[in-house]
Scaffold this motif. Structure first.
Motif, PDB file in Angstrom:
ATOM      1  N   MET A   1       9.350  12.801   0.544  1.00 40.04           N
ATOM      2  CA  MET A   1       8.108  12.044   0.534  1.00 40.04           C
ATOM      3  C   MET A   1       8.323  10.791  -0.324  1.00 40.04           C
ATOM      4  SD  MET A   1       4.278  13.243  -0.669  1.00 40.04           S
ATOM      5  CE  MET A   1       3.917  14.074   0.866  1.00 40.04           C
ATOM      6  N   ASP A   2       7.850   9.669   0.155  1.00 36.33           N
ATOM      7  CA  ASP A   2       7.958   8.406  -0.568  1.00 36.33           C
ATOM      8  C   ASP A   2       7.280   8.536  -1.936  1.00 36.33           C
ATOM      9  OD1 ASP A   2       6.795   5.634  -1.354  1.00 36.33           O
ATOM     10  OD2 ASP A   2       8.286   5.166   0.205  1.00 36.33           O
ATOM     11  N   TYR A   3       7.896   7.967  -2.965  1.00 33.40           N
ATOM     12  CA  TYR A   3       7.365   8.091  -4.321  1.00 33.40           C
ATOM     13  C   TYR A   3       5.959   7.508  -4.440  1.00 33.40           C
ATOM     14  CZ  TYR A   3       7.966   3.206  -5.787  1.00 33.40           C
ATOM     15  OH  TYR A   3       7.845   1.846  -5.933  1.00 33.40           O
ATOM     16  N   ARG A   4       5.639   6.504  -3.625  1.00 32.55           N
ATOM     17  CA  ARG A   4       4.297   5.918  -3.717  1.00 32.55           C
ATOM     18  C   ARG A   4       3.246   6.852  -3.159  1.00 32.55           C
ATOM     19  NH1 ARG A   4       6.824   0.714  -1.261  1.00 32.55           N
ATOM     20  NH2 ARG A   4       7.753   2.474  -0.217  1.00 32.55           N
ATOM     21  N   LEU A   5       3.587   7.591  -2.101  1.00 32.34           N
ATOM     22  CA  LEU A   5       2.643   8.573  -1.574  1.00 32.34           C
ATOM     23  C   LEU A   5       2.507   9.733  -2.558  1.00 32.34           C
ATOM     24  CD1 LEU A   5       0.716   9.314   0.660  1.00 32.34           C
ATOM     25  CD2 LEU A   5       2.623  10.322   1.921  1.00 32.34           C
ATOM     26  N   LEU A   6       3.604  10.155  -3.140  1.00 33.91           N
ATOM     27  CA  LEU A   6       3.555  11.213  -4.150  1.00 33.91           C
ATOM     28  C   LEU A   6       2.732  10.754  -5.361  1.00 33.91           C
ATOM     29  CD1 LEU A   6       4.538  14.084  -4.640  1.00 33.91           C
ATOM     30  CD2 LEU A   6       6.579  13.116  -5.701  1.00 33.91           C
ATOM     31  N   GLY A  25      -1.073   3.529  -3.098  1.00 28.40           N
ATOM     32  CA  GLY A  25      -1.292   3.582  -1.659  1.00 28.40           C
ATOM     33  C   GLY A  25      -1.190   2.217  -1.010  1.00 28.40           C
ATOM     34  N   GLU A  26      -1.726   1.220  -1.684  1.00 27.27           N
ATOM     35  CA  GLU A  26      -1.696  -0.133  -1.119  1.00 27.27           C
ATOM     36  C   GLU A  26      -0.269  -0.673  -1.026  1.00 27.27           C
ATOM     37  OE1 GLU A  26      -3.509  -3.992  -2.897  1.00 27.27           O
ATOM     38  OE2 GLU A  26      -5.038  -3.022  -1.646  1.00 27.27           O
ATOM     39  N   HIS A  27       0.544  -0.411  -2.032  1.00 28.12           N
ATOM     40  CA  HIS A  27       1.946  -0.837  -1.966  1.00 28.12           C
ATOM     41  C   HIS A  27       2.645  -0.234  -0.752  1.00 28.12           C
ATOM     42  CE1 HIS A  27       2.807  -2.552  -6.128  1.00 28.12           C
ATOM     43  NE2 HIS A  27       3.345  -3.379  -5.268  1.00 28.12           N
ATOM     44  N   LEU A  28       2.425   1.051  -0.556  1.00 30.83           N
ATOM     45  CA  LEU A  28       3.047   1.740   0.577  1.00 30.83           C
ATOM     46  C   LEU A  28       2.498   1.202   1.893  1.00 30.83           C
ATOM     47  CD1 LEU A  28       4.984   3.962   1.470  1.00 30.83           C
ATOM     48  CD2 LEU A  28       3.089   5.586   1.244  1.00 30.83           C
ATOM     49  N   TRP A  29       1.205   1.005   1.955  1.00 27.86           N
ATOM     50  CA  TRP A  29       0.534   0.504   3.156  1.00 27.86           C
ATOM     51  C   TRP A  29       1.110  -0.851   3.575  1.00 27.86           C
ATOM     52  CZ3 TRP A  29      -3.431  -3.509   3.170  1.00 27.86           C
ATOM     53  CH2 TRP A  29      -4.106  -3.633   4.387  1.00 27.86           C
TER      54      TRP A  29
END
Length: 140
Positions: A1-6, A25-29
């Motif tokens: 799982m991506d660290y930003r989602l975690l 979340g916004e960074h990942l988005w």
């Protein structure tokens, strides 16, 4: 799982810091090309942030949009039980007096409602168990 989602999950479920949750979340988005479901997850955090601060009107309006975006991720998106998240936030707003939906109230008034706590349910137990000891890295 991506660290930003975690990190999103950590801030949502453990720290209850919906502002920080939204940041990860916004960074990942943005990096993933702005997927609609991630937008819904970000806005789910923002709706709870607004509600905590007494901005019921803004939070409820945000929830109406977020709910539509989350529909695309039903029932599960990247190990997140989207179906339960929608039901849980709907339950929170069902407990808020309807006359508040168009106004701001004091954060203390919101706290006095003893609204249900919302958790993002994770279908992968190994991810869930990592959250209790997880330390989110700083965003670049």
């Amino acid at each position: 799982m991506d660290y930003r989602l975690l990190s999103y999950l950590y801030y949502f479920n453990v720290a209850k810091d919906y502002f920080e949750c939204h940041e990860y979340g916004e960074h990942l988005w943005l990096e993933r090309g702005r997927p609609v479901v991630l937008k819904g997850l970000i806005q789910a955090a923002v709706t709870l942030y607004h509600l905590q601060r007494g901005n019921v009107r803004g939070g409820y309006a945000m929830w109406q949009r977020a709910r539509g975006y989350l529909d695309e991720g039903r029932p599960v998106y990247e190990g997140i039980d989207v179906e339960s998240l929608i039901a849980d936030i709907d339950a929170v707003y069902a407990a808020v007096p309807r006359q508040w939906y168009r106004r701001r109230v004091s954060p203390d008034a919101v706290a006095e409602l003893y609204l249900p706590t919302v958790y993002v349910r994770i279908v992968d137990d190994s991810v869930q168990s990592r959250l209790s000891t997880y330390t989110p890295p700083a965003l670049p």
